[in-house]
Design an enzyme around this catalytic site. Structure first.
Site, PDB file in Angstrom:
ATOM      1  N   SER A 551      41.085  86.855 -15.109  1.00 31.34           N
ATOM      2  CA  SER A 551      41.756  85.323 -14.923  1.00 31.34           C
ATOM      3  C   SER A 551      41.217  85.208 -13.644  1.00 31.34           C
ATOM      4  O   SER A 551      39.696  85.690 -13.090  1.00 31.34           O
ATOM      5  CB  SER A 551      42.824  84.883 -15.010  1.00 31.34           C
ATOM      6  OG  SER A 551      42.897  84.034 -14.735  1.00 31.34           O
ATOM      7  N   ASP A 632      39.927  80.844 -25.711  1.00 30.54           N
ATOM      8  CA  ASP A 632      39.989  81.237 -24.314  1.00 30.54           C
ATOM      9  C   ASP A 632      39.694  79.952 -23.836  1.00 30.54           C
ATOM     10  O   ASP A 632      38.086  79.430 -22.990  1.00 30.54           O
ATOM     11  CB  ASP A 632      39.936  82.235 -23.230  1.00 30.54           C
ATOM     12  CG  ASP A 632      40.673  82.373 -22.230  1.00 30.54           C
ATOM     13  OD1 ASP A 632      40.504  81.431 -21.522  1.00 30.54           O
ATOM     14  OD2 ASP A 632      39.485  82.798 -20.958  1.00 30.54           O
ATOM     15  N   HIS A 664      43.324  84.100 -23.692  1.00 29.97           N
ATOM     16  CA  HIS A 664      43.210  84.112 -22.627  1.00 29.97           C
ATOM     17  C   HIS A 664      43.654  86.361 -22.427  1.00 29.97           C
ATOM     18  O   HIS A 664      43.342  86.593 -21.090  1.00 29.97           O
ATOM     19  CB  HIS A 664      43.661  83.760 -21.192  1.00 29.97           C
ATOM     20  CG  HIS A 664      43.107  83.641 -19.407  1.00 29.97           C
ATOM     21  ND1 HIS A 664      41.778  83.205 -19.375  1.00 29.97           N
ATOM     22  CD2 HIS A 664      44.227  83.963 -18.621  1.00 29.97           C
ATOM     23  CE1 HIS A 664      42.134  83.457 -18.642  1.00 29.97           C
ATOM     24  NE2 HIS A 664      43.209  83.843 -17.507  1.00 29.97           N
TER      25      HIS A 664
END
Length: 708
Positions: A551, A632, A664
């Site tokens: 991330s 995602d 994600h």
């Protein structure tokens, strides 16, 4: 062929039992919890409900069935639980801990997927019951397994068309209620069916995508819940409000319209409403900024549920910043409603803080209660009227610990812990440590350190440098099945997990310092961390260092690639990272880039371009593994394809790992196993760590990923 692990491996991590928080019965003698585990031999998941004897610490298996969950006490012996069915329906069952073999009886069959069940005993002896489930625009229960339309087309005419991993539909989550009564030896619904407390309102609870049982609470006066402000676009605003629905019997077929709780000056996220035992007060948290998801939550008190316009803030200051520089997560009330026990993150641990339940009496900052090593996950009152607490926690070496905390005596007694299993594979607190070093400015930065169980000070170990996501997040002394430092340490690395600018748990100045600084202060802090390791940790071989991040951590990996620190590592791993900040508006929660990049992309394009990793692709040179997932929607798949194409075109050793059915995060055990295989194989290759060939053969036979 059966593989018996001799050390802590991905298979051990992903197969280990996962326990829920422990829920004590009214007398505090026993506690219910669930256990889920996955078998790579049968490729199946098991679900269990067990009961823990608080005195002896011994557990007993009560039920083992597919898709059973959320056991909830009705008495010292009776409890209800949920069972999901193939048709998308849910059965609500009741059984006894002392005679559980039959599985009990069905209290209700609900034509929907139900979760987040809560029960509260009322003065008349009945029980208020509430749960959450999808509702149609007309307010009816929705079964996601119902017949699908012939066309898959989706048409939108406003912002916010998808969220996390789901394209939005007209259906919304809602809170449903009813009442139970006991007649003879059986419980039954006191009224026909369940009532939608939000029917006819443009409100949704829990708040997606991560809202749960903490978004609402039930008490003798009714229920309180949190919902987004329907007048504001959820793509650009974070404002959620607290609402109250007055109910007396929970058999009301037409609930009153929800009433809003007003908090002048605070307009951000509202979380964790909790009724006092008397049912007249509510403690909750709320942020100030309505376009910042990581603002500081303020601890608030609604002293009287009959006056929704009178809310008091704990540690309020004239400048509006608040006198407690910490982020309270949730609170429970003491037995006499005189105190609050609040969980909050501080220096890589989640702790329990104690303070008076009246803001006027909270003159000193809260005191910290003694608790086991690691981070607290859930706190419950041990028994009705008891001053003791039943605490569920975890740590870097223990995925589940149940303990009794006595605030009056300052003690914490562990009842049940899975750490004994961890010790079988060498996991212990002796492997854990931390360092503190000077950051890029006049502030300190903290990092967690984990060493191999076979660590020897006279030897040198390659460095695994882990960069957390968020960016407003932190590495903590807690368990994870996605990024577990022990997995890397047991491969033979010294693992360093820095919490640089932007990290939570170290005060709001450090956290807020990332605004407009994505590749600035955090990067400089990481450089300082690497330099500190090189100068002060002689057992770390920095010439064999690797760096990994997900991330925002993945963004930082891409940023490092184009900057001098990138040349310090033998290999990099980027999981679901940002390739170009100019693509941030392909995300769903636009308030995030608006805050962190100080405006919209059309008003402040320079702010986005300044910290764009794509500007520096000419400098990219370090071998890199890229992982990205089709579902995602936070960071679309092109953010992984673009840097992979760059690396391949430049002839830089690189690999792409993609999961079409993950968001994600990588959550499915078989996928997670492949994730660990690819990540460890990649970094071990460049760090020069020899892998156990027998183990690799087993891993290959257990996974069937397509490799090109």
């Amino acid at each position: 062929m059966t593989f018996m692990a001799a050390k802590f491996t991905p298979e051990v991590l992903l197969s280990a039992p996962r326990r829920s928080a422990a829920l004590p019965n009214p007398s505090g003698t026993r506690a219910l919890y669930t256990v889920s585990s996955y078998s790579f031999e049968s490729h199946s998941k098991t679900s269990q409900i067990s009961v823990l004897d608080i005195t002896s610490g011994q557990s007993q298996l009560l039920l083992e069935q597919e898709r059973i969950s959320e056991p909830t006490w009705l008495s010292d012996d009776d409890f209800l639980y949920l069972r999901g069915n193939d048709e998308g329906t849910t059965s609500l069952l009741v059984t006894r801990a002392s005679s559980h073999s039959t599985g009990g009886y069905i209290l209700a069959s609900i034509d929907a997927a139900v979760s987040n069940i809560k029960v509260k005993k009322l003065a008349n002896g009945s029980f208020a019951l509430a749960f959450t489930a999808l509702a149609s625009p007309e307010g009816r229960l929705v079964n996601p397994g119902e017949k699908k339309p012939y066309s898959t087309a989706k048409v939108y005419s406003s912002l916010f068309v998808r969220h996390w991993d789901t394209w939005l539909t007209e259906n919304r989550s809602s809170v449903w209620y009813s009442a139970l009564e006991k007649r003879g030896n059986k419980y039954s619904l006191a009224a026909k069916g369940f009532v939608n407390a939000l029917a006819g309102q443009d409100l949704e609870c829990p708040v997606p995508p991560f809202g749960g049982s903490g978004d609402f609470d039930i008490g003798p006066a009714g229920l309180v819940f949190v919902s987004k402000d329907p007048k504001l676009c959820p793509a650009t605003y974070t404002k959620t409000d607290l609402y109250f629905v007055p109910l007396t019997t929970f058999t009301e077929s037409s609930p009153p319209s929800p009433k809003i709780v007003t908090t002048p000056g605070l307009e951000g996220y509202t979380n964790s409403p909790t009724f006092s035992h008397c049912g007249q007060k509510v403690a909750f948290t709320r942020m100030r900024n309505k376009q910042y998801e990581s603002d500081k939550p303020r601890l608030l008190l609604l002293p009287d549920i009959s006056d929704l316009g009178k809310v008091e803030e704990f540690y309020a200051t004239d400048d509006g910043e608040g006198g407690w520089d910490i982020r309270p997560e949730g609170a429970i009330w003491s037995a006499d409603d005189a105190s609050l026990f609040v969980t909050a993150e501080q220096t890589a641990r989640t702790l329990i803080f104690s303070l008076p339940a009246k803001p006027a009496d909270a003159k000193d900052l809260p005191s910290v209660l003694k608790s086991p090593d690691g981070s607290v996950g859930a706190v419950r009152q041990l028994a009705d009227g008891s001053s003791k607490l039943l605490v569920t926690s975890s740590s870097l070496v223990d995925n589940s610990c149940f303990s009794v905390v006595d605030p009056s005596h300052g003690t914490a007694t562990i009842i049940s812990s899975i750490s004994k299993q961890g010790k079988t594979f060498g996991l212990s607190r002796s492997s854990c440590g931390d360092i503190t070093f000077k950051g890029a400015g006049d502030y300190d930065v903290h990092a967690l350190v984990m060493r191999p169980s076979s660590f020897n000070h006279s030897k040198k170990y390659p460095l695994a440098f882990l960069i957390h996501g968020g960016p407003q997040g932190a590495w903590g002394d807690s368990w994870s099945t996605r990024w577990n430092p022990a997995i890397f340490a047991e491969q033979g690395y010294v693992v360093v997990c820095p919490n640089p600018t932007g990290s939570t748990g170290y005060g709001m100045a450090l956290e807020n310092g990332i605004k407009g600084q994505w590749g600035g202060r955090p990067y400089d802090d990481l450089v300082k961390c690497f330099e500190y390791i090189a100068e002060n940790m002689p057992y770390v071989d920095i010439d064999r260092a690797v760096a990994l991040g997900a991330s925002y951590g993945g963004y930082m990996i891409n940023w490092i690639q184009g900057h001098p620190l990138g040349r310090k590592f033998k290999a990099l791993v980027c999981h679901d990272g940002v390739y170009s900040t100019l693509n941030q508006w392909s995300s769903e929660e636009l308030f995030f880039p608006i805050h962190d990049f100080e405006g919209t992309i059309y008003d402040n394009r320079a702010g986005y371009e300044k910290w764009d990793p794509a500007r520096f692709v000419n400098e990219w040179a370090t071998p890199q593994l890229i992982i990205h997932n089709e579902l995602d929607y936070r960071l679309p798949i092109t953010e992984g394809l673009s840097p992979f194409n760059i690396l391949q075109s430049k002839g830089i050793p690189s690999k792409l790992l993609m999961f079409p059915d993950e968001n994600h995060w990588v959550l499915k055990p078989e996928n997670s196993f492949v994730w660990h295989r690819e990540v460890l194989g990649w970094i071990n290759k460049y760090a020069g760590i020899d892998q156990d060939q027998d183990q690799l053969a087993v891993v290959e036979s257990m996974t069937k990923a397509t490799s090109i």
